[in-house]
Design a protein around this motif. Structure first.
Motif, PDB file in Angstrom:
ATOM      1  N   SER A 144       7.437  47.621  39.884  1.00 13.79           N
ATOM      2  CA  SER A 144       8.647  46.915  39.457  1.00 13.79           C
ATOM      3  C   SER A 144       8.818  46.979  37.941  1.00 13.79           C
ATOM      4  N   ILE A 145       7.716  46.881  37.210  1.00  8.34           N
ATOM      5  CA  ILE A 145       7.763  46.949  35.744  1.00  8.34           C
ATOM      6  C   ILE A 145       8.244  48.330  35.311  1.00  8.34           C
ATOM      7  N   LEU A 146       7.747  49.371  35.991  1.00  8.79           N
ATOM      8  CA  LEU A 146       8.176  50.735  35.687  1.00  8.79           C
ATOM      9  C   LEU A 146       9.668  50.900  35.946  1.00  8.79           C
ATOM     10  N   GLU A 147      10.149  50.315  37.033  1.00  8.67           N
ATOM     11  CA  GLU A 147      11.569  50.412  37.350  1.00  8.67           C
ATOM     12  C   GLU A 147      12.413  49.707  36.291  1.00  8.67           C
ATOM     13  N   LEU A 148      11.927  48.543  35.809  1.00  9.04           N
ATOM     14  CA  LEU A 148      12.655  47.843  34.756  1.00  9.04           C
ATOM     15  C   LEU A 148      12.715  48.684  33.488  1.00  9.04           C
ATOM     16  N   ALA A 149      11.598  49.317  33.149  1.00  8.52           N
ATOM     17  CA  ALA A 149      11.559  50.137  31.937  1.00  8.52           C
ATOM     18  C   ALA A 149      12.481  51.345  32.037  1.00  8.52           C
ATOM     19  N   GLU A 150      12.629  51.895  33.246  1.00  6.48           N
ATOM     20  CA  GLU A 150      13.377  53.138  33.416  1.00  6.48           C
ATOM     21  C   GLU A 150      14.866  52.940  33.704  1.00  6.48           C
ATOM     22  N   SER A 151      15.244  51.766  34.209  1.00 11.35           N
ATOM     23  CA  SER A 151      16.606  51.584  34.709  1.00 11.35           C
ATOM     24  C   SER A 151      17.485  50.782  33.752  1.00 11.35           C
ATOM     25  N   ASP A 152      18.520  51.417  33.196  1.00  5.26           N
ATOM     26  CA  ASP A 152      19.489  50.712  32.361  1.00  5.26           C
ATOM     27  C   ASP A 152      20.229  49.649  33.166  1.00  5.26           C
ATOM     28  N   LYS A 153      20.542  49.986  34.415  1.00  2.00           N
ATOM     29  CA  LYS A 153      21.281  49.061  35.273  1.00  2.00           C
ATOM     30  C   LYS A 153      20.476  47.791  35.528  1.00  2.00           C
ATOM     31  N   LEU A 154      19.182  47.951  35.788  1.00  2.00           N
ATOM     32  CA  LEU A 154      18.319  46.804  36.043  1.00  2.00           C
ATOM     33  C   LEU A 154      18.157  45.953  34.782  1.00  2.00           C
ATOM     34  N   GLN A 155      18.039  46.594  33.646  1.00  3.59           N
ATOM     35  CA  GLN A 155      17.932  45.860  32.385  1.00  3.59           C
ATOM     36  C   GLN A 155      19.207  45.069  32.099  1.00  3.59           C
ATOM     37  N   GLU A 156      20.354  45.669  32.354  1.00  6.44           N
ATOM     38  CA  GLU A 156      21.632  44.975  32.149  1.00  6.44           C
ATOM     39  C   GLU A 156      21.747  43.764  33.068  1.00  6.44           C
ATOM     40  N   THR A 178       6.240  37.193  29.351  1.00  8.44           N
ATOM     41  CA  THR A 178       5.827  38.444  29.986  1.00  8.44           C
ATOM     42  C   THR A 178       4.365  38.750  29.657  1.00  8.44           C
ATOM     43  N   ALA A 179       3.627  37.715  29.270  1.00 12.87           N
ATOM     44  CA  ALA A 179       2.262  37.912  28.754  1.00 12.87           C
ATOM     45  C   ALA A 179       1.349  38.583  29.766  1.00 12.87           C
ATOM     46  N   ASN A 180       1.585  38.342  31.051  1.00 14.43           N
ATOM     47  CA  ASN A 180       0.712  38.956  32.059  1.00 14.43           C
ATOM     48  C   ASN A 180       1.049  40.434  32.276  1.00 14.43           C
ATOM     49  N   LEU A 181       2.145  40.905  31.691  1.00 15.07           N
ATOM     50  CA  LEU A 181       2.526  42.309  31.830  1.00 15.07           C
ATOM     51  C   LEU A 181       1.986  43.164  30.699  1.00 15.07           C
ATOM     52  N   GLY A 182       1.925  42.570  29.499  1.00 14.40           N
ATOM     53  CA  GLY A 182       1.523  43.333  28.323  1.00 14.40           C
ATOM     54  C   GLY A 182       2.678  44.164  27.793  1.00 14.40           C
ATOM     55  N   MET A 183       2.452  44.807  26.649  1.00 13.39           N
ATOM     56  CA  MET A 183       3.493  45.608  26.012  1.00 13.39           C
ATOM     57  C   MET A 183       3.350  47.099  26.326  1.00 13.39           C
ATOM     58  N   ARG A 184       2.208  47.516  26.823  1.00 12.15           N
ATOM     59  CA  ARG A 184       1.947  48.945  26.982  1.00 12.15           C
ATOM     60  C   ARG A 184       1.851  49.325  28.458  1.00 12.15           C
ATOM     61  N   LEU A 185       2.579  50.382  28.823  1.00 13.41           N
ATOM     62  CA  LEU A 185       2.527  50.901  30.183  1.00 13.41           C
ATOM     63  C   LEU A 185       1.690  52.178  30.269  1.00 13.41           C
ATOM     64  N   GLY A 186       1.166  52.618  29.097  1.00 17.12           N
ATOM     65  CA  GLY A 186       0.315  53.804  29.094  1.00 17.12           C
ATOM     66  C   GLY A 186       1.086  55.100  28.993  1.00 17.12           C
ATOM     67  N   ASN A 187       2.400  54.981  28.811  1.00 19.64           N
ATOM     68  CA  ASN A 187       3.245  56.164  28.667  1.00 19.64           C
ATOM     69  C   ASN A 187       4.134  55.929  27.451  1.00 19.64           C
ATOM     70  N   GLU A 188       4.067  56.841  26.479  1.00 22.47           N
ATOM     71  CA  GLU A 188       4.784  56.612  25.218  1.00 22.47           C
ATOM     72  C   GLU A 188       6.281  56.411  25.424  1.00 22.47           C
ATOM     73  N   HIS A 189       6.871  57.200  26.308  1.00 17.42           N
ATOM     74  CA  HIS A 189       8.311  57.079  26.566  1.00 17.42           C
ATOM     75  C   HIS A 189       8.649  55.722  27.186  1.00 17.42           C
TER      76      HIS A 189
END
Length: 381
Positions: A144-156, A178-189
């Motif tokens: 779900s976190i990956l989808e949020l990072a990738e989707s403009d529609k979901l962010q909006e 969002t402390a339990n998520l952290g800031m880094r997903l391990g992918n620079e993009h």
């Protein structure tokens, strides 16, 4: 008749003198009666913990921004927020959860906890704090976190849902946890996408002159999920970062929020060349716990004021001061057993030392949470 009048007069004078002394006592802060000490006693805490200066309650003596969390499961916090409202820059009721549904939609839960009458009471009078409820990302799977990072529609959708809550309920902003998520997903993009999302959320909130506070975890010796580069990148878009500098020891017997560790966390985020910039440094709110832990056999139980006071009353312990961590602790044995407990819980000295360091660092304060502490703590703010 004359004798009765004289006795009545003596009684009135005595009562007036007692009332004056009692009133005077209430006007004295804990500092002025020397309760802030490395050598507190259980009896002094039991006697004095509920006292506070009634006049001092109306004054914020500290210059740094102060955030107080309030939780529905510790109702006393609602009263503290009203009594000491002028001591806080922000009050954060912990009400909302943001859920990612199986239909890939953003859903906000927790509105049943909203108390509009209480908000009016806290805002009553001058120098009222800003009401900034917490929105917690709850049970988000990595997918779900990956989808949020990738989707403009979901962010909006996420941003518009937050904006709607603020407009509909008259909030002054939000605290996003969002402390339990952290800031880094391990992918620079993806990391960059996630940072951009926070920046866009901050921009949307600031358009309406709302406050944006972001909760972040502290570093515990390994690579931090929130780093100086994140702090500097987000600083123009985030009003404050609430750093969770507590729960240091976990289940291992030890201090909850060692002062040296708290200071190290603050200094690790603010570049040395920027530490004289008060506007920047005060964006960082160091977390100070108003709860403690009872340790036994490698296990820990969080304790709040009522449990703590009960232990003092039952066991009459002697306090020890950990000069490295700047925390008090005591030990006790369960009746009829050999099981020994060690208890760490804030004292006036604990609070005083952290407020002093916060002022020296030029940062701010976040208290988790105001329903769990002792009333005389607020004399120090």
């Amino acid at each position: 008749m004359k004798k009765f009048s004289i006795l009545s007069l003596i009684l009135v004078i005595s009562l007036a003198s007692y009332t004056h002394q009692k009133s005077k006592q209430k006007e004295q802060s804990v500092s002025s009666v020397e309760l802030v000490t490395e050598k507190p006693t259980y009896s002094s805490i039991l006697k004095e913990h509920s006292r506070y200066s009634t006049s001092h309650a109306l004054i914020k003596s500290s210059k740094f921004p102060t955030l107080g969390y309030v939780t529905p499961w510790n109702n006393h916090g609602y009263d503290v927020a009203k009594i000491f409202s002028r001591k806080f820059t922000y009050i954060c009721p912990v009400w909302y959860q943001i859920v990612f549904t199986p239909q890939e939609k953003i859903q906000i839960n927790g509105g049943h906890d909203l108390d509009a009458g209480w908000i009016r009471d806290v805002r009553n009078g001058s120098s009222a704090p800003r009401i900034v409820p917490r929105f917690l990302l709850e049970n988000w799977a990595p997918k779900s976190i990956l989808e949020l990072a990738e989707s403009d529609k979901l962010q909006e959708s996420f941003i518009s849902s937050i904006v709607k809550q603020c407009k509909d309920n008259g909030f002054d902003g939000i605290v996003l946890d969002t402390a339990n998520l952290g800031m880094r997903l391990g992918n620079e993009h993806l990391d960059e996408r996630l940072l951009t999302f926070y920046q866009n959320l901050g921009t949307a909130l600031h358009k309406n002159k709302w406050t944006f506070i972001l909760v972040e975890p502290p570093s515990r010796g390994r690579r931090a999920s929130f780093e100086s580069r994140d702090f500097m990148s987000l600083a123009p878009f985030v009003d404050h970062f609430s750093l969770m500098t507590y729960d240091f020891s976990g289940n291992t017997e030890g201090p909850n929020a060692p002062l040296t560790w708290m200071v190290e966390n603050a200094l690790s985020l603010i570049p040395p060349s920027m530490r004289s910039d008060e506007e920047l440094t005060q964006k960082l709110l160091l977390g100070v716990p108003f709860y403690g832990y009872d340790f036994k056999n490698g296990m820990s139980n969080a304790i709040t004021a009522n449990t703590y006071l009960g232990l003092l009353k039952e066991h009459k312990p002697k306090f020890k001061w950990d000069g490295v961590a700047s925390e008090h602790y005591f030990t006790y044995k369960e009746k009829g057993t050999s099981s020994e407990h060690t208890v760490y819980y804030p004292t006036l000295k604990f609070v005083h030392e952290r407020l002093k360091s916060i002022e020296e660092l030029g940062v701010g304060l976040a208290i988790w949470e105001i329903g769990q502490g002792l009333d005389y703590f607020y004399d120090l703010l």
